[in-house]
Design a protein around this motif. Structure first.
Motif, PDB file in Angstrom:
ATOM      1  N   GLN A  96     -22.152  65.076 -76.190  1.00  0.00           N
ATOM      2  CA  GLN A  96     -21.851  65.086 -74.758  1.00  0.00           C
ATOM      3  C   GLN A  96     -23.134  64.981 -73.929  1.00  0.00           C
ATOM      4  OE1 GLN A  96     -20.307  68.773 -72.988  1.00  0.00           O
ATOM      5  NE2 GLN A  96     -18.605  67.552 -72.163  1.00  0.00           N
ATOM      6  N   ARG A  97     -24.147  65.722 -74.332  1.00  0.00           N
ATOM      7  CA  ARG A  97     -25.438  65.652 -73.644  1.00  0.00           C
ATOM      8  C   ARG A  97     -26.004  64.231 -73.680  1.00  0.00           C
ATOM      9  NH1 ARG A  97     -29.926  67.909 -77.272  1.00  0.00           N
ATOM     10  NH2 ARG A  97     -29.318  65.930 -78.231  1.00  0.00           N
ATOM     11  N   ASP A  98     -25.944  63.602 -74.849  1.00  0.00           N
ATOM     12  CA  ASP A  98     -26.472  62.242 -74.990  1.00  0.00           C
ATOM     13  C   ASP A  98     -25.678  61.250 -74.133  1.00  0.00           C
ATOM     14  OD1 ASP A  98     -28.307  63.274 -76.749  1.00  0.00           O
ATOM     15  OD2 ASP A  98     -27.239  62.622 -78.553  1.00  0.00           O
ATOM     16  N   ASP A  99     -24.367  61.432 -74.041  1.00  0.00           N
ATOM     17  CA  ASP A  99     -23.548  60.532 -73.219  1.00  0.00           C
ATOM     18  C   ASP A  99     -23.846  60.725 -71.735  1.00  0.00           C
ATOM     19  OD1 ASP A  99     -22.393  59.394 -75.414  1.00  0.00           O
ATOM     20  OD2 ASP A  99     -20.557  60.578 -75.347  1.00  0.00           O
ATOM     21  N   TYR A 100     -24.102  61.952 -71.311  1.00  0.00           N
ATOM     22  CA  TYR A 100     -24.516  62.196 -69.925  1.00  0.00           C
ATOM     23  C   TYR A 100     -25.827  61.462 -69.631  1.00  0.00           C
ATOM     24  CZ  TYR A 100     -21.268  65.821 -68.260  1.00  0.00           C
ATOM     25  OH  TYR A 100     -20.167  66.495 -67.806  1.00  0.00           O
ATOM     26  N   ARG A 101     -26.746  61.558 -70.561  1.00  0.00           N
ATOM     27  CA  ARG A 101     -28.047  60.925 -70.352  1.00  0.00           C
ATOM     28  C   ARG A 101     -27.932  59.398 -70.336  1.00  0.00           C
ATOM     29  NH1 ARG A 101     -32.048  64.761 -74.117  1.00  0.00           N
ATOM     30  NH2 ARG A 101     -31.851  66.636 -72.798  1.00  0.00           N
ATOM     31  N   ALA A 102     -27.040  58.857 -71.173  1.00  0.00           N
ATOM     32  CA  ALA A 102     -26.821  57.408 -71.165  1.00  0.00           C
ATOM     33  C   ALA A 102     -26.234  56.964 -69.827  1.00  0.00           C
ATOM     34  CB  ALA A 102     -25.896  57.016 -72.316  1.00  0.00           C
ATOM     35  N   ALA A 103     -25.293  57.750 -69.309  1.00  0.00           N
ATOM     36  CA  ALA A 103     -24.713  57.445 -67.996  1.00  0.00           C
ATOM     37  C   ALA A 103     -25.777  57.551 -66.908  1.00  0.00           C
ATOM     38  CB  ALA A 103     -23.552  58.393 -67.706  1.00  0.00           C
ATOM     39  N   ASN A 104     -26.633  58.551 -67.024  1.00  0.00           N
ATOM     40  CA  ASN A 104     -27.703  58.730 -66.049  1.00  0.00           C
ATOM     41  C   ASN A 104     -28.675  57.552 -66.060  1.00  0.00           C
ATOM     42  OD1 ASN A 104     -28.962  60.253 -64.018  1.00  0.00           O
ATOM     43  ND2 ASN A 104     -30.414  61.119 -65.464  1.00  0.00           N
ATOM     44  N   LYS A 105     -28.929  56.995 -67.242  1.00  0.00           N
ATOM     45  CA  LYS A 105     -29.801  55.817 -67.351  1.00  0.00           C
ATOM     46  C   LYS A 105     -29.176  54.622 -66.629  1.00  0.00           C
ATOM     47  CE  LYS A 105     -33.178  53.322 -69.199  1.00  0.00           C
ATOM     48  NZ  LYS A 105     -32.756  51.939 -68.885  1.00  0.00           N
ATOM     49  N   LYS A 160     -27.283  69.245 -65.439  1.00  0.00           N
ATOM     50  CA  LYS A 160     -26.309  69.560 -66.480  1.00  0.00           C
ATOM     51  C   LYS A 160     -26.801  69.179 -67.878  1.00  0.00           C
ATOM     52  CE  LYS A 160     -21.307  69.513 -66.959  1.00  0.00           C
ATOM     53  NZ  LYS A 160     -20.033  69.073 -66.323  1.00  0.00           N
ATOM     54  N   ALA A 161     -27.431  67.968 -67.983  1.00  0.00           N
ATOM     55  CA  ALA A 161     -27.790  67.465 -69.314  1.00  0.00           C
ATOM     56  C   ALA A 161     -29.274  67.236 -69.510  1.00  0.00           C
ATOM     57  CB  ALA A 161     -27.029  66.165 -69.591  1.00  0.00           C
ATOM     58  N   GLY A 162     -30.083  67.444 -68.484  1.00  0.00           N
ATOM     59  CA  GLY A 162     -31.516  67.281 -68.632  1.00  0.00           C
ATOM     60  C   GLY A 162     -31.945  65.839 -68.848  1.00  0.00           C
ATOM     61  N   THR A 163     -33.195  65.662 -69.193  1.00  0.00           N
ATOM     62  CA  THR A 163     -33.751  64.349 -69.533  1.00  0.00           C
ATOM     63  C   THR A 163     -34.228  64.374 -70.976  1.00  0.00           C
ATOM     64  OG1 THR A 163     -35.969  64.996 -68.788  1.00  0.00           O
ATOM     65  CG2 THR A 163     -34.511  63.995 -67.141  1.00  0.00           C
ATOM     66  N   ASP A 164     -34.689  63.229 -71.464  1.00  0.00           N
ATOM     67  CA  ASP A 164     -35.111  63.140 -72.865  1.00  0.00           C
ATOM     68  C   ASP A 164     -36.264  64.082 -73.188  1.00  0.00           C
ATOM     69  OD1 ASP A 164     -33.195  61.246 -73.354  1.00  0.00           O
ATOM     70  OD2 ASP A 164     -34.533  59.535 -73.058  1.00  0.00           O
ATOM     71  N   THR A 165     -37.075  64.400 -72.193  1.00  0.00           N
ATOM     72  CA  THR A 165     -38.251  65.255 -72.437  1.00  0.00           C
ATOM     73  C   THR A 165     -38.024  66.719 -72.035  1.00  0.00           C
ATOM     74  OG1 THR A 165     -39.130  64.634 -70.259  1.00  0.00           O
ATOM     75  CG2 THR A 165     -39.832  63.310 -72.148  1.00  0.00           C
ATOM     76  N   ALA A 166     -36.823  67.030 -71.540  1.00  0.00           N
ATOM     77  CA  ALA A 166     -36.561  68.390 -71.050  1.00  0.00           C
ATOM     78  C   ALA A 166     -36.327  69.353 -72.216  1.00  0.00           C
ATOM     79  CB  ALA A 166     -35.347  68.384 -70.123  1.00  0.00           C
ATOM     80  N   ASN A 174     -34.465  72.848 -73.690  1.00  0.00           N
ATOM     81  CA  ASN A 174     -33.084  73.312 -73.534  1.00  0.00           C
ATOM     82  C   ASN A 174     -32.896  74.352 -72.433  1.00  0.00           C
ATOM     83  OD1 ASN A 174     -31.974  71.639 -75.435  1.00  0.00           O
ATOM     84  ND2 ASN A 174     -32.026  73.131 -77.097  1.00  0.00           N
ATOM     85  N   THR A 175     -33.900  75.134 -72.162  1.00  0.00           N
ATOM     86  CA  THR A 175     -33.721  76.210 -71.185  1.00  0.00           C
ATOM     87  C   THR A 175     -33.696  75.716 -69.740  1.00  0.00           C
ATOM     88  OG1 THR A 175     -36.122  76.563 -71.221  1.00  0.00           O
ATOM     89  CG2 THR A 175     -34.775  77.949 -72.667  1.00  0.00           C
ATOM     90  N   THR A 176     -33.936  74.394 -69.521  1.00  0.00           N
ATOM     91  CA  THR A 176     -34.035  73.881 -68.153  1.00  0.00           C
ATOM     92  C   THR A 176     -32.757  73.206 -67.661  1.00  0.00           C
ATOM     93  OG1 THR A 176     -34.962  71.774 -68.948  1.00  0.00           O
ATOM     94  CG2 THR A 176     -36.518  73.540 -68.377  1.00  0.00           C
ATOM     95  N   PHE A 177     -31.707  73.133 -68.481  1.00  0.00           N
ATOM     96  CA  PHE A 177     -30.440  72.542 -68.036  1.00  0.00           C
ATOM     97  C   PHE A 177     -29.280  73.274 -68.693  1.00  0.00           C
ATOM     98  CE2 PHE A 177     -32.092  70.154 -71.592  1.00  0.00           C
ATOM     99  CZ  PHE A 177     -31.009  69.927 -72.417  1.00  0.00           C
ATOM    100  N   SER A 178     -28.111  73.200 -68.070  1.00  0.00           N
ATOM    101  CA  SER A 178     -26.986  74.060 -68.466  1.00  0.00           C
ATOM    102  C   SER A 178     -26.508  73.800 -69.890  1.00  0.00           C
ATOM    103  CB  SER A 178     -25.831  73.895 -67.476  1.00  0.00           C
ATOM    104  OG  SER A 178     -25.390  72.553 -67.429  1.00  0.00           O
ATOM    105  N   LEU A 179     -26.313  72.530 -70.269  1.00  0.00           N
ATOM    106  CA  LEU A 179     -25.877  72.254 -71.642  1.00  0.00           C
ATOM    107  C   LEU A 179     -26.930  72.703 -72.644  1.00  0.00           C
ATOM    108  CD1 LEU A 179     -24.189  68.710 -71.501  1.00  0.00           C
ATOM    109  CD2 LEU A 179     -23.090  70.933 -71.690  1.00  0.00           C
ATOM    110  N   GLY A 180     -28.178  72.573 -72.278  1.00  0.00           N
ATOM    111  CA  GLY A 180     -29.257  72.994 -73.168  1.00  0.00           C
ATOM    112  C   GLY A 180     -29.242  74.492 -73.411  1.00  0.00           C
ATOM    113  N   ARG A 181     -28.939  75.248 -72.351  1.00  0.00           N
ATOM    114  CA  ARG A 181     -28.875  76.706 -72.534  1.00  0.00           C
ATOM    115  C   ARG A 181     -27.708  77.090 -73.444  1.00  0.00           C
ATOM    116  NH1 ARG A 181     -30.874  76.231 -67.218  1.00  0.00           N
ATOM    117  NH2 ARG A 181     -28.795  76.078 -66.286  1.00  0.00           N
ATOM    118  N   THR A 182     -26.588  76.376 -73.315  1.00  0.00           N
ATOM    119  CA  THR A 182     -25.456  76.642 -74.214  1.00  0.00           C
ATOM    120  C   THR A 182     -25.821  76.273 -75.648  1.00  0.00           C
ATOM    121  OG1 THR A 182     -23.924  76.155 -72.400  1.00  0.00           O
ATOM    122  CG2 THR A 182     -23.014  76.170 -74.625  1.00  0.00           C
TER     123      THR A 182
END
Length: 501
Positions: free
Chosen positions: A40-49, A435-441, A443-451
């Motif tokens: 899900q995180r990767d799909d968010y990032r693809a959409a963001n791109k 919600k999903a951060g960036t490729d260099t973020a 985990n503690t800096t975005f919500s999915l990463g914290r989960t």
């Protein structure tokens, strides 16, 4: 290494493995959730791109005036003058008669500086040349005035003719050239044109309005009494007005004129919007917008297969590669289904492009320049172009198309369609990154990463717990083996005792 089942004859390792498989079921569920969230995180990032790429396309084309001021310029004598648009938003026409082209001032030494076979890379002192420690070159500047301070060329014991030439050409206002055939030096001002005021210099100074060389020139440069040609301004008649320019390329009212040679009669030129190029930019924008909303709509409407969960390592080991691929294709499906951020972005983009733009003098809606929303509801708001109408709008007044897309009023209702669209895209990207951060973020800096970090901690604790359970099982089976061994020993003892009587 453990050796088990010697007393009981049981396959203890297999039994413990099966018991541990049952214990691992909760861990496998956690790992499945973690894997799904990573997809899900990767799909968010693809959409963001995709949002980012479209945002840049919109900003670099639809918000730039240069997109809409492209013009086709015709000249009655293109070999004599060429004209191109730089920043003019309106069409232009005119006549030019070229009386004289601009020329750069030149200066050449009358005497030989070095022998014709001299090595330019050898030190000047080794060539037995008497040289000054320095001399100053002053030349015409780009604004037509003389550089009063000039550039000081310094010569030391390590200087060569080549190093001196390189220094002059790189740092002064002239280009210097040494001709090995004649042994003479020549100078050409880098900027063309003439200087109104001349210097009244004395002593060891070579004075020319556009090139001045000061210093001990008698022995090294030997340009005393040098042959020189004065720089010239371009002289031309523009729409009846005779005027001059320092160079042969200059701008008038936002368009650039390049004079190539003197003309015998008037040369006419005129411009018109380059409709094809402007149309191409608008069509590309619409096509990319349609691709974006098609992709995002497919993401939020993609079916979710709840019966296809991410595969564990053990499950993959029992499957063929093609089976794994087909399974994961369904397991990855629907990660962004009904996502509120993307759904809201699609709605806002449609609103941004359908609303009127206040404060503009020409067209204030897309429909007025031939761009409408598709009547097919299955296309989810795709744009449709009436090319004939759009072409006419561009040909009539490209500036009105620019204002429609790029107007920058004080209120949102006064802002151009592309400007509103960029604001929506920026806001959406910000929410996706939260919600999903960036490729260099981290985990503690975005919500999915914290989960995900929480899942990793659970997995680590559960694996420690499984290690303790497995150790306990082996201890229990070991105790059983010891009990069976003692019972067998006692049975053998009794049998021997009774048999002996």
């Amino acid at each position: 290494m453990r050796i088990t089942g010697l007393a009981s004859g049981m396959d203890t390792d297999t039994m413990i493995k099966e018991l541990m498989n049952a214990q691992r079921i909760p861990l496998d569920k956690i790992m499945q959730k973690k894997q799904y969230m990573e997809w899900q995180r990767d799909d968010y990032r693809a959409a963001n791109k995709k949002l980012f790429d479209f945002r840049n396309l919109t900003s670099d084309t639809m918000l730039r005036q240069s997109t809409y001021i492209q013009k086709t310029v015709t000249s009655s004598a293109p070999d004599e003058i060429s004209v191109r648009n730089i920043s003019s938003t309106s069409d232009f026409t005119g006549k030019i008669n070229v009386k004289q082209l601009a020329e750069s001032a030149t200066m050449q030494s009358t005497d030989r500086v070095l022998a014709s076979d001299a090595d330019l890379t050898k030190k000047l002192k080794d060539l037995k040349v008497e040289v000054p420690s320095s001399f100053t070159i002053k030349a015409i500047k780009t604004d037509g005035s003389l550089d009063k301070d000039g550039y000081v060329v310094k010569i030391d014991e390590n200087s060569t003719m080549q190093s001196v030439l390189n220094d002059i050409n790189k740092n002064s206002g002239v280009n210097a050239f040494y001709d090995s055939f004649t042994g003479k030096m020549a100078f050409t001002a880098k900027n063309s044109g003439e200087i109104a005021n001349t210097l009244d210099a004395g002593g060891n100074t070579i004075n020319h309005p556009e090139i001045v060389i000061e210093g001990d020139t008698n022995n090294f440069l030997k340009v005393t009494g040098a042959v020189a040609t004065e720089g010239k301004n371009a002289i031309f008649v523009y729409n009846g007005l005779e005027t001059q320019r320092q160079t042969n390329t200059f701008q008038i009212n936002g368009f650039e004129v390049s004079l190539k040679k003197a003309s015998e009669s008037d040369i006419t030129f005129s411009s018109s919007p380059d409709t094809d190029k402007i149309l191409e930019s608008v069509v590309k924008f619409v096509d990319e917008y349609n691709k974006l909303i098609e992709n995002l709509n497919s993401e939020i409407r993609e079916k979710k297969y709840r019966d296809f969960q991410p595969l564990s390592t053990e499950q993959k080991a029992d499957m063929k590669e093609k089976e794994i691929e087909l399974w994961e294709e369904k397991a990855k499906s629907g990660t962004l289904r009904n996502d509120s951020v993307i759904s809201s972005a699609l709605s806002q983009m449609r609103s941004a492009l359908n609303a009127a733009v206040g404060g503009v003098l020409g067209a204030d809606r897309l429909s007025e320049i031939g761009i409408t929303t598709s009547n097919n509801y299955m296309e989810n708001g795709k744009l449709v172009i009436d090319e004939t109408k759009l072409r006419k709008a561009i040909s009539d007044d490209p500036n009105q198309v620019y204002e429609l897309f790029a107007a920058d009023g004080p209120n949102d209702s006064d802002k151009g369609l592309a400007r509103r669209l960029v604001a929506t895209l920026d806001d959406t990207r910000k929410k996706v990154i939260e919600k999903a951060g960036t490729d260099t973020a981290v985990n503690t800096t975005f919500s999915l990463g914290r989960t995900l970090k929480g899942f990793e901690d659970q997995i680590s604790r559960f694996e420690d717990r499984l290690q303790l359970i497995e150790t306990r099982y082996y201890k229990q089976f070991s105790a059983m083996e010891s009990a069976i061994l003692r019972a067998n020993n006692q049975s053998s003892y009794l049998m021997n005792a009774f048999g002996g009587q």
